[in-house]
Design a protein around this motif. Structure first.
Motif, PDB file in Angstrom:
ATOM      1  N   UNK A  50       0.689  -0.452  -0.150  1.00 57.25           N
ATOM      2  CA  UNK A  50       0.027  -0.425  -0.314  1.00 57.25           C
ATOM      3  C   UNK A  50       0.693   1.010   0.442  1.00 57.25           C
ATOM      4  N   UNK A  51       1.476   1.453   0.890  1.00 56.98           N
ATOM      5  CA  UNK A  51       2.858   2.500   1.127  1.00 56.98           C
ATOM      6  C   UNK A  51       3.410   2.760  -0.360  1.00 56.98           C
ATOM      7  N   UNK A  52       3.676   1.937  -0.902  1.00 51.41           N
ATOM      8  CA  UNK A  52       5.003   1.785  -2.466  1.00 51.41           C
ATOM      9  C   UNK A  52       3.620   2.195  -4.084  1.00 51.41           C
ATOM     10  N   UNK A  53       2.608   1.922  -3.771  1.00 51.99           N
ATOM     11  CA  UNK A  53       1.275   2.033  -4.128  1.00 51.99           C
ATOM     12  C   UNK A  53       1.436   3.944  -4.230  1.00 51.99           C
ATOM     13  N   UNK A  54       0.985   4.258  -2.837  1.00 50.15           N
ATOM     14  CA  UNK A  54       0.835   5.230  -2.400  1.00 50.15           C
ATOM     15  C   UNK A  54       1.613   6.466  -3.068  1.00 50.15           C
ATOM     16  N   UNK A  55       3.480   5.920  -2.779  1.00 51.01           N
ATOM     17  CA  UNK A  55       4.755   6.678  -3.061  1.00 51.01           C
ATOM     18  C   UNK A  55       4.796   6.818  -4.270  1.00 51.01           C
ATOM     19  N   UNK A  56       3.936   5.752  -5.012  1.00 55.72           N
ATOM     20  CA  UNK A  56       4.037   5.726  -6.838  1.00 55.72           C
ATOM     21  C   UNK A  56       2.825   6.718  -7.339  1.00 55.72           C
ATOM     22  N   UNK A  57       1.652   6.798  -6.526  1.00 54.47           N
ATOM     23  CA  UNK A  57       0.995   7.414  -6.642  1.00 54.47           C
ATOM     24  C   UNK A  57       1.113   9.153  -6.433  1.00 54.47           C
ATOM     25  N   UNK A  58       2.127  10.022  -5.781  1.00 57.36           N
ATOM     26  CA  UNK A  58       2.418  10.922  -4.651  1.00 57.36           C
ATOM     27  C   UNK A  58       3.501  11.691  -6.522  1.00 57.36           C
ATOM     28  N   UNK A  59       3.972  10.050  -7.022  1.00 58.89           N
ATOM     29  CA  UNK A  59       5.616  10.728  -7.879  1.00 58.89           C
ATOM     30  C   UNK A  59       4.747  11.043  -8.960  1.00 58.89           C
ATOM     31  N   UNK A  60       3.614  10.363  -9.715  1.00 57.61           N
ATOM     32  CA  UNK A  60       3.246  10.872 -10.690  1.00 57.61           C
ATOM     33  C   UNK A  60       2.661  11.629 -10.458  1.00 57.61           C
ATOM     34  N   UNK A  61       1.665  12.394  -9.077  1.00 57.82           N
ATOM     35  CA  UNK A  61       1.076  13.447  -9.521  1.00 57.82           C
ATOM     36  C   UNK A  61       1.861  14.791  -9.102  1.00 57.82           C
ATOM     37  N   UNK A  62       2.806  14.633  -8.475  1.00 60.14           N
ATOM     38  CA  UNK A  62       4.284  15.750  -8.100  1.00 60.14           C
ATOM     39  C   UNK A  62       4.770  16.181 -10.073  1.00 60.14           C
ATOM     40  N   UNK A 118      -5.935  16.099 -30.350  1.00 58.91           N
ATOM     41  CA  UNK A 118      -5.993  15.352 -29.276  1.00 58.91           C
ATOM     42  C   UNK A 118      -4.622  15.544 -27.914  1.00 58.91           C
ATOM     43  N   UNK A 119      -4.738  15.697 -26.780  1.00 59.40           N
ATOM     44  CA  UNK A 119      -3.718  15.674 -25.860  1.00 59.40           C
ATOM     45  C   UNK A 119      -4.049  15.039 -24.756  1.00 59.40           C
ATOM     46  N   UNK A 120      -2.506  14.503 -24.338  1.00 60.77           N
ATOM     47  CA  UNK A 120      -2.965  13.251 -23.733  1.00 60.77           C
ATOM     48  C   UNK A 120      -1.834  13.764 -22.263  1.00 60.77           C
ATOM     49  N   UNK A 121      -1.896  13.774 -20.672  1.00 62.45           N
ATOM     50  CA  UNK A 121      -0.939  13.879 -19.665  1.00 62.45           C
ATOM     51  C   UNK A 121      -1.786  13.201 -18.306  1.00 62.45           C
ATOM     52  N   UNK A 122      -0.965  12.661 -17.980  1.00 64.27           N
ATOM     53  CA  UNK A 122      -0.912  11.515 -16.223  1.00 64.27           C
ATOM     54  C   UNK A 122      -1.983  12.549 -16.159  1.00 64.27           C
ATOM     55  N   UNK A 123      -2.446  11.998 -15.186  1.00 65.37           N
ATOM     56  CA  UNK A 123      -3.415  12.016 -14.264  1.00 65.37           C
ATOM     57  C   UNK A 123      -3.197  11.991 -12.955  1.00 65.37           C
ATOM     58  N   UNK A 124      -3.247  13.129 -12.586  1.00 60.89           N
ATOM     59  CA  UNK A 124      -2.999  13.232 -10.848  1.00 60.89           C
ATOM     60  C   UNK A 124      -4.484  12.000  -9.650  1.00 60.89           C
ATOM     61  N   UNK A 125      -2.950  11.120  -8.897  1.00 63.36           N
ATOM     62  CA  UNK A 125      -3.639   9.989  -8.481  1.00 63.36           C
ATOM     63  C   UNK A 125      -4.001  11.114  -6.845  1.00 63.36           C
ATOM     64  N   UNK A 126      -4.192  10.868  -6.481  1.00 59.34           N
ATOM     65  CA  UNK A 126      -4.626  11.892  -4.811  1.00 59.34           C
ATOM     66  C   UNK A 126      -4.091  10.563  -3.693  1.00 59.34           C
TER      67      UNK A 126
END
Length: 250
Positions: free
Chosen positions: A70-82, A240-248
């Motif tokens: 769970x922590x790894x997933x949260x870290x990956x989401x935070x990195x993606x959001x950053x 059409x533009x594409x970007x990564x979504x923010x995962x909070x």
């Protein structure tokens, strides 16, 4: 007879002595057996305690592994959001983290995309539905526009994503005007804007011969698996533009 009786008495005493020795040995065996039984019970208790402790440790280890996951997933989401945040010189906080309580100015970050963008499978897509020809752009201009928005011309990796793209496009001028995607001719190869080379594709009539100044547009189609068309890069189209979504984090 007297000698015989004496002999019998002697043998009787000897038998009594042997019996006494045997009883003593039997008592010692019984004591040894009792000690072994006690030791066995103690070992059994220690084994049961060790088994219970091992089971408890196994449960704790499983919980720790789940927490680590769970922590790894949260870290990956935070990195993606950053990464999403760092693409903006001025982050549109109201789009991603709207005010939930105006009196207290409380915000909740839950939005995956900016307003006007469509969320799908961890990405955000912007379909530029400009009606006027004056607002349409050639491939390079569309690519530059996406870059200015902190994104890129869409890259299509799966059949599901292709179906999603097709479902959000519509006919708007003629059969040659579609929506530019991030695929173009680079050194006589079909290449995506991220540098990867095309494998496969969803062409209307089979994979076309690459020509100088060729780019790809996605045409609205009843068959989403047959919608790509080779067009001139200088044509004016929608894009059409594409970007990564923010995962909070929750």
């Amino acid at each position: 007879m007297s000698e015989y009786n004496t002999l019998l008495v002697r043998e009787l005493h000897q038998l009594k002595g042997n019996h006494s020795s045997l009883m003593t040995e039997f008592t010692l065996v019984q004591m040894h057996y009792a000690n072994l039984s006690n030791s066995n019970e103690m070992l059994q208790t220690r084994y049961e305690n060790a088994s219970a402790a091992n089971q408890h440790l196994h449960v704790e280890m499983s919980q720790l592994q789940q927490e680590k996951k769970s922590l790894k997933m949260e870290r990956d989401h935070l990195n993606q959001t950053l990464e999403v945040i760092f693409q903006f010189s001025v982050f549109p906080v109201d789009d991603y983290c709207p005010v939930t309580d105006h009196a207290a100015q409380d915000r909740k970050c839950s939005g995956h995309c900016q307003k006007g963008w469509v969320y799908y499978q961890s990405s955000c897509y912007l379909f530029l539905y400009y009606q006027s020809y004056l607002n349409w752009k050639n491939w390079a201009e569309g690519d530059a526009d996406c870059t200015a928005r902190g994104s890129h011309l869409v890259t299509i990796d799966t059949a599901d994503e292709q179906a999603f793209i097709n479902n959000h496009t519509k006919y708007y001028y003629d059969e040659w005007h579609g929506y530019f995607i991030g695929l173009s001719n680079i050194q006589d190869k079909w290449q995506w804007v991220n540098g990867s080379e095309l494998k496969g594709g969803y062409w209307t009539t089979g994979r076309p011969i690459i020509q100088y100044g060729s780019c790809v547009a996605s045409m609205p189609s009843t068959d989403p698996m047959k919608s790509w068309k080779n067009v001139e890069c200088y044509m004016k189209n929608r894009w059409i533009c594409e970007m990564e979504a923010a995962i909070w984090p929750n």
